[in-house]
Design a protein around this motif. Structure first.
Motif, PDB file in Angstrom:
ATOM      1  N   GLY A  51       1.190  -1.216   0.322  1.00 22.33           N
ATOM      2  CA  GLY A  51      -0.277   0.133  -0.205  1.00 22.33           C
ATOM      3  C   GLY A  51       0.515   1.260   0.204  1.00 22.33           C
ATOM      4  N   ILE A  52       0.647   2.101  -0.933  1.00 18.27           N
ATOM      5  CA  ILE A  52       1.777   3.093  -0.739  1.00 18.27           C
ATOM      6  C   ILE A  52       0.725   4.943  -1.344  1.00 18.27           C
ATOM      7  CG2 ILE A  52       3.191   4.400  -2.631  1.00 18.27           C
ATOM      8  CD1 ILE A  52       3.790   1.547  -3.889  1.00 18.27           C
ATOM      9  N   TRP A  53       0.807   5.922   0.523  1.00 21.57           N
ATOM     10  CA  TRP A  53       0.245   6.772   0.298  1.00 21.57           C
ATOM     11  C   TRP A  53       1.220   8.265   0.425  1.00 21.57           C
ATOM     12  CZ3 TRP A  53       2.046   7.898   4.596  1.00 21.57           C
ATOM     13  CH2 TRP A  53       2.000   7.178   5.564  1.00 21.57           C
ATOM     14  N   ARG A  54       0.400   9.260  -0.007  1.00 19.00           N
ATOM     15  CA  ARG A  54       0.540  10.597  -0.002  1.00 19.00           C
ATOM     16  C   ARG A  54       0.176  11.495   1.179  1.00 19.00           C
ATOM     17  NH1 ARG A  54       1.313  15.150  -3.228  1.00 19.00           N
ATOM     18  NH2 ARG A  54       0.009  14.354  -4.848  1.00 19.00           N
ATOM     19  N   PHE A  55       0.266  11.891   2.329  1.00 16.17           N
ATOM     20  CA  PHE A  55      -0.554  13.094   2.502  1.00 16.17           C
ATOM     21  C   PHE A  55       0.395  14.526   1.935  1.00 16.17           C
ATOM     22  CE2 PHE A  55      -1.843   9.612   4.827  1.00 16.17           C
ATOM     23  CZ  PHE A  55      -3.024  10.055   5.528  1.00 16.17           C
ATOM     24  N   GLU A  56      -0.397  15.607   2.359  1.00 22.45           N
ATOM     25  CA  GLU A  56       0.066  16.815   1.677  1.00 22.45           C
ATOM     26  C   GLU A  56      -0.380  17.572   3.098  1.00 22.45           C
ATOM     27  OE1 GLU A  56      -0.559  18.261  -1.853  1.00 22.45           O
ATOM     28  OE2 GLU A  56       1.373  17.701  -2.577  1.00 22.45           O
ATOM     29  N   TYR A  57       0.036  18.626   3.960  1.00 17.85           N
ATOM     30  CA  TYR A  57      -0.738  19.574   4.818  1.00 17.85           C
ATOM     31  C   TYR A  57      -1.403  20.601   4.062  1.00 17.85           C
ATOM     32  CZ  TYR A  57       2.263  16.645   7.751  1.00 17.85           C
ATOM     33  OH  TYR A  57       1.909  15.502   8.565  1.00 17.85           O
ATOM     34  N   SER A  58      -2.178  21.008   4.303  1.00 19.66           N
ATOM     35  CA  SER A  58      -2.908  22.225   3.587  1.00 19.66           C
ATOM     36  C   SER A  58      -2.429  23.770   4.239  1.00 19.66           C
ATOM     37  CB  SER A  58      -4.583  22.637   4.076  1.00 19.66           C
ATOM     38  OG  SER A  58      -4.795  22.562   5.504  1.00 19.66           O
ATOM     39  N   LYS A  59      -1.634  23.703   5.226  1.00 17.73           N
ATOM     40  CA  LYS A  59      -0.766  24.490   6.095  1.00 17.73           C
ATOM     41  C   LYS A  59       0.385  23.825   6.101  1.00 17.73           C
ATOM     42  CE  LYS A  59      -0.639  29.030   7.990  1.00 17.73           C
ATOM     43  NZ  LYS A  59      -1.086  29.792   9.305  1.00 17.73           N
ATOM     44  N   PRO A  60       1.612  24.474   5.667  1.00 17.81           N
ATOM     45  CA  PRO A  60       3.082  23.606   6.109  1.00 17.81           C
ATOM     46  C   PRO A  60       3.070  23.912   7.313  1.00 17.81           C
ATOM     47  CG  PRO A  60       3.125  25.415   3.665  1.00 17.81           C
ATOM     48  CD  PRO A  60       2.284  25.156   3.970  1.00 17.81           C
ATOM     49  N   MET A  61       3.903  22.706   8.416  1.00 19.94           N
ATOM     50  CA  MET A  61       3.517  22.541   9.632  1.00 19.94           C
ATOM     51  C   MET A  61       4.997  23.098   9.771  1.00 19.94           C
ATOM     52  SD  MET A  61       3.405  19.720  12.278  1.00 19.94           S
ATOM     53  CE  MET A  61       5.041  19.302  12.147  1.00 19.94           C
ATOM     54  N   PRO A  62       5.488  24.159  10.922  1.00 18.39           N
ATOM     55  CA  PRO A  62       7.075  24.802  11.101  1.00 18.39           C
ATOM     56  C   PRO A  62       7.568  23.200  12.454  1.00 18.39           C
ATOM     57  CG  PRO A  62       5.123  26.352  11.240  1.00 18.39           C
ATOM     58  CD  PRO A  62       4.415  24.851  11.440  1.00 18.39           C
ATOM     59  N   LEU A  63       8.443  22.899  12.179  1.00 17.81           N
ATOM     60  CA  LEU A  63       9.003  21.947  12.539  1.00 17.81           C
ATOM     61  C   LEU A  63       8.905  22.494  14.370  1.00 17.81           C
ATOM     62  CD1 LEU A  63      11.410  20.134  10.533  1.00 17.81           C
ATOM     63  CD2 LEU A  63      10.143  19.835  11.316  1.00 17.81           C
ATOM     64  N   HIS A 151       8.272   8.526   5.162  1.00 20.02           N
ATOM     65  CA  HIS A 151       9.284   9.061   5.644  1.00 20.02           C
ATOM     66  C   HIS A 151       8.886  11.253   5.255  1.00 20.02           C
ATOM     67  CE1 HIS A 151      12.263   6.522   5.501  1.00 20.02           C
ATOM     68  NE2 HIS A 151      12.011   5.728   4.889  1.00 20.02           N
ATOM     69  N   PRO A 152       9.261  11.969   5.490  1.00 18.96           N
ATOM     70  CA  PRO A 152       8.692  13.666   5.408  1.00 18.96           C
ATOM     71  C   PRO A 152       9.071  14.295   4.031  1.00 18.96           C
ATOM     72  CG  PRO A 152      10.676  13.725   6.836  1.00 18.96           C
ATOM     73  CD  PRO A 152      10.307  11.846   6.842  1.00 18.96           C
ATOM     74  N   VAL A 153       7.921  15.609   3.396  1.00 24.93           N
ATOM     75  CA  VAL A 153       8.455  16.173   3.007  1.00 24.93           C
ATOM     76  C   VAL A 153       8.862  17.671   3.297  1.00 24.93           C
ATOM     77  CG1 VAL A 153       8.360  17.032   0.484  1.00 24.93           C
ATOM     78  CG2 VAL A 153       7.516  14.555   0.869  1.00 24.93           C
ATOM     79  N   ILE A 154      10.412  17.450   3.488  1.00 25.00           N
ATOM     80  CA  ILE A 154      10.038  19.232   4.631  1.00 25.00           C
ATOM     81  C   ILE A 154      10.527  20.507   3.693  1.00 25.00           C
ATOM     82  CG2 ILE A 154      11.514  20.215   6.479  1.00 25.00           C
ATOM     83  CD1 ILE A 154      11.961  17.471   7.784  1.00 25.00           C
ATOM     84  N   GLU A 155      10.481  21.149   3.909  1.00 23.56           N
ATOM     85  CA  GLU A 155      10.638  23.071   2.918  1.00 23.56           C
ATOM     86  C   GLU A 155      11.059  23.593   3.769  1.00 23.56           C
ATOM     87  OE1 GLU A 155       9.025  23.252  -0.630  1.00 23.56           O
ATOM     88  OE2 GLU A 155       9.230  21.902  -1.511  1.00 23.56           O
ATOM     89  N   ASN A 156      12.492  24.078   4.200  1.00 27.10           N
ATOM     90  CA  ASN A 156      12.500  25.448   5.001  1.00 27.10           C
ATOM     91  C   ASN A 156      12.302  25.548   6.677  1.00 27.10           C
ATOM     92  OD1 ASN A 156      13.457  26.192   2.956  1.00 27.10           O
ATOM     93  ND2 ASN A 156      11.529  27.389   1.877  1.00 27.10           N
ATOM     94  N   ASP A 157      12.917  23.951   7.128  1.00 27.01           N
ATOM     95  CA  ASP A 157      11.840  24.099   8.173  1.00 27.01           C
ATOM     96  C   ASP A 157      10.582  23.794   8.217  1.00 27.01           C
ATOM     97  OD1 ASP A 157      14.987  23.944   8.508  1.00 27.01           O
ATOM     98  OD2 ASP A 157      14.884  26.210   9.192  1.00 27.01           O
TER      99      ASP A 157
END
Length: 403
Positions: A51-63, A151-157
């Motif tokens: 099973g392969i899936w992808r999540f996106e955040y409606s608003k990027p989450m600050p680490l 695994h996460p997709v991270i951009e600009n923290d």
């Protein structure tokens, strides 16, 4: 009519057209490559058993968000964007529309604590799952176990999404649970057994049950790692060296022949006791080891010796001893009976009491045995007839054994 373009202008325009044509061709080639790549990706998703899936955040989450706020952010703003057919099937959905577009909170609406626990573990493990075991309720109402990689997709923290895959490991988990239950039952039987049970590997005890510690009067650490002949005298009752004899027994068992024998053991304090030992070879984690079941027969041996002495005393006593069945036939008589009545033992074993006891005719036997049952014992005088038809009076003591 004059020229519309000068020669240099015409040449520049021609070069520009050629360049645009080349760019258009490269763009077309790039689009084709992208389309082929996307087709390969779609085929990979469609035909992959995982099973392969992808999540996106409606608003990027600050680490930098606090731990608890990160979990709430993911639950509310993490949206499932894509899932292959295997992922849908694993969770009991028939079409992507049934699942795609839902947030974490909506997916785990049946029990938000399950979603919280998984996201909490994901954050603690550095926003990565490399084999996380997770139990989830499927759309069909059935709980299943999954092995998750994420695994996460991270951009600009900021985390903007995540990719993941999962495998159904329910059958494996059920097998593991069955194995644990089996081991638990075995351990219960192992420790509640009334005989000492020991496991021998490379001539050393590697495991034992509670009865072993009681029998040898030692602690676990005092027997594990020791050899069987450490708890034996130098020589066995037959005169053989204990070590040599024990190694012969082990060789017999490892050759595939279970063996039962008597052995003289020592308790930790040096006290000797007789035991009956049963050896057999068994497989534990693909290794052949020896299982020894040891039963303390000291009391039995002592009783056997006492019975032999009692039997010898009865056999050679000057008093007459009869052992009679309820139908009045003789089971046993001692030598004194044979001497007194003049019959052989073989002759007497074919006779009834009424054949030689004049005071107990056949018709009185039933009443006599009933009295013995009620009273337990009875003392009386009677007249016994000898083989040569002479008789004499004797005083008898009868006892009902209750067996």
């Amino acid at each position: 009519m004059g020229a519309l373009f000068s020669a240099p202008e015409y040449n520049n325009m021609t070069d520009s057209i050629k360049t645009n044509e080349q760019l258009a061709l490269k763009l077309k080639q790039t689009e084709n490559l992208l389309r082929e790549s996307e087709d390969r990706w779609r085929n990979f998703l469609s035909y992959n058993m995982a099973g392969i899936w992808r999540f996106e955040y409606s608003k990027p989450m600050p680490l930098s968000l606090p731990f608890d706020q990160q979990i709430q952010w993911m639950m509310d703003k993490g949206v499932l964007i894509e899932a292959n057919s295997a992922a849908l099937e694993l969770h009991g959905f028939s079409t992507a529309d049934d699942l795609v577009g839902k947030t974490y909170r909506e997916i785990y609406s049946y029990d938000e604590n399950v979603g919280f626990e998984m996201l909490r573990a994901w954050i603690k493990q550095g926003y990565r799952f490399d084999g996380y075991e997770h139990r989830s309720l499927t759309n069909s109402g059935e709980y299943r176990w999954f092995l998750v990689f994420c695994h996460p997709v991270i951009e600009n923290d900021h985390i903007i999404g995540s990719w993941g895959s999962e495998f159904d490991i329910t059958d494996r988990k059920l097998a593991e649970e069955a194995l644990r239950e089996s081991e638990k039952r075995y351990r219960t039987l192992f420790n509640s057994a009334n005989d000492a049970i020991l496991i021998v590997k490379d001539r050393q005890f590697i495991e034992c049950n509670q009865k072993t510690l009681e029998m040898f009067e030692c602690r676990r650490e005092q027997i594990i790692g020791q050899t069987p002949y450490y708890f034996s005298p130098t020589r066995q009752p037959d005169g053989r060296d204990s070590t040599e004899k024990a190694l012969d027994k082990f060789a017999t068992v490892l050759d595939g022949r279970p063996h039962v024998f008597e052995w003289r053991h020592l308790r930790l304090n040096g006290e000797a006791f007789d035991a009956e030992v049963s050896l057999s070879s068994i497989e534990i984690e693909s290794e052949t080891v020896i299982q020894a079941i040891v039963r303390d027969i000291s009391s039995r041996k002592k009783l056997d010796k006492e019975l032999q002495l009692l039997k010898r005393w009865v056999e050679h006593s000057i008093d007459l001893f009869f052992w009679v069945r309820e139908d009045s036939r003789l089971l046993y008589v001692n030598q004194a009976v044979c001497r007194s009545l003049g019959y052989t033992k073989q002759e007497l074993r074919s006779m009834r009491v009424s054949d030689f006891d004049m005071g107990l005719p056949a018709e009185a036997w039933s009443e006599f045995t009933q009295r013995l049952r009620e009273q337990g014992s009875h003392c009386f005088e009677t007249r016994l007839r000898k083989k040569k038809w002479s008789d004499y009076t004797c005083r008898n003591y009868g006892k009902y054994p209750g067996i």
